[in-house]
Design an enzyme around this catalytic site. Structure first.
Site, PDB file in Angstrom:
ATOM      1  N   LYS A  87       0.855  -1.187   0.000  1.00  0.00           N
ATOM      2  CA  LYS A  87       0.000   0.000   0.000  1.00  0.00           C
ATOM      3  C   LYS A  87       0.894   1.241   0.000  1.00  0.00           C
ATOM      4  O   LYS A  87       1.783   1.385   0.858  1.00  0.00           O
ATOM      5  CB  LYS A  87      -0.906  -0.041   1.236  1.00  0.00           C
ATOM      6  CG  LYS A  87      -2.145   0.816   1.134  1.00  0.00           C
ATOM      7  CD  LYS A  87      -3.057   0.542   2.332  1.00  0.00           C
ATOM      8  CE  LYS A  87      -4.287   1.408   2.315  1.00  0.00           C
ATOM      9  NZ  LYS A  87      -5.041   1.305   3.571  1.00  0.00           N
TER      10      LYS A  87
HETATM   11  O1  G3P Z   1      -7.577   2.353   5.416  1.00  0.00           O
HETATM   12  C1  G3P Z   1      -7.916   3.584   4.836  1.00  0.00           C
HETATM   13  C2  G3P Z   1      -9.302   4.095   5.141  1.00  0.00           C
HETATM   14  O2  G3P Z   1     -10.233   3.068   4.970  1.00  0.00           O
HETATM   15  C3  G3P Z   1      -9.440   4.860   6.431  1.00  0.00           C
HETATM   16  O3  G3P Z   1     -10.756   5.008   6.845  1.00  0.00           O
HETATM   17  O4  G3P Z   1     -12.469   5.702   8.496  1.00  0.00           O
HETATM   18  O5  G3P Z   1     -10.060   6.304   8.878  1.00  0.00           O
HETATM   19  O6  G3P Z   1     -11.359   7.438   7.105  1.00  0.00           O
HETATM   20  P1  G3P Z   1     -11.173   6.175   7.889  1.00  0.00           P
END
Ligand code: G3P
Length: 218
Positions: A87
């Site tokens: 990633k």
């Molecule tokens: O892993 C990346 C993403 O899914 C993060 O999500 O909820 O922290 O905006 P969030």
């Protein structure tokens, strides 16, 4: 649509895997920190533990922001298990690293994508997955779901094989909207997947069936 769980929590990963609906895992440095995983050796060990639970792809994020560092870290991560997807953040050096890995058959996930132009660059660099962040766009009064639709259109226009991995998914409506648009994958918390189960008519209908069965068999 594939369901990835967005966590580094082994209990949640195991539970989603046991339910039989899990296609993979995504993590990020914040999610690893939340589980108290620190230090290179522990991080690598934790990724191996995740890979041992799931059948599908496991995204492991690099910390470096320079090309050489990303290559070094990404190669170490990819060597852990064939399920590992490197990633990489959507920055200039990241695009270069993505191209490097895709030319060598190493799977990649371009993350922190917030615009169609960034998604186009990810596809051109040969990314396996692109991660547009739906919830974080909604958080700033921008339409996260609209971004998924725009990327779908662009990728379909040219037949790009990069899979749209709708990330930062927060609730069941996000999941359904992604499915309607045709996102290839969504990643979110286990709670959002379980919320898809819920319907009051299912509960009342089941209660009635069981009551009628009990009466007839008493
Ligand atoms: O892993 C990346 C993403 O899914 C993060 O999500 O909820 O922290 O905006 P969030």
């Amino acid at each position: 649509m594939k369901f990835f769980i967005d966590t580094a929590n082994l209990k949640d990963i195991r539970e989603a895997q046991d339910l039989g609906i899990l296609d993979g895992v995504t993590t990020n440095p914040s999610l690893m920190a939340k589980e108290g995983i620190a230090g290179v050796d522990n991080v690598l060990k934790h990724y191996k533990a995740i890979c041992a639970i799931v059948d599908g792809d496991v995204s492991a994020e690099v910390i470096a922001t320079d090309f050489e560092g990303m290559v070094r870290e990404g190669e170490a991560l990819a060597a852990l298990d064939e399920k590992i997807v490197v990633k990489i953040p959507m920055i200039k050096e990241g695009v270069k690293a993505c191209k490097y890995f895709s030319e060598r058959g190493i799977k990649t996930n371009m993350t922190l994508v917030f615009s169609p132009g960034q998604a186009l660059l990810a596809a051109k660099a040969g990314a396996t997955y692109v991660s547009p962040f739906v919830g974080r766009l909604d958080d700033i009064s921008s339409d996260g779901i609209e971004l998924i639709a725009k990327i779908r259109l662009i990728y379909d226009n040219y037949g790009y094989e990069t899979q749209i991995l709708a990330a930062s998914v927060r609730h069941p409506m996000h999941i359904m909207q992604c499915a309607e648009i045709g996102a290839d994958v969504m990643t979110g918390p286990f709670s959002a997947m379980l919320a898809l189960l819920k319907h009051p008519l299912t509960d009342s209908g089941l209660a009635q069936f069981l009551e009628d069965h009990a009466k007839a068999n008493s």
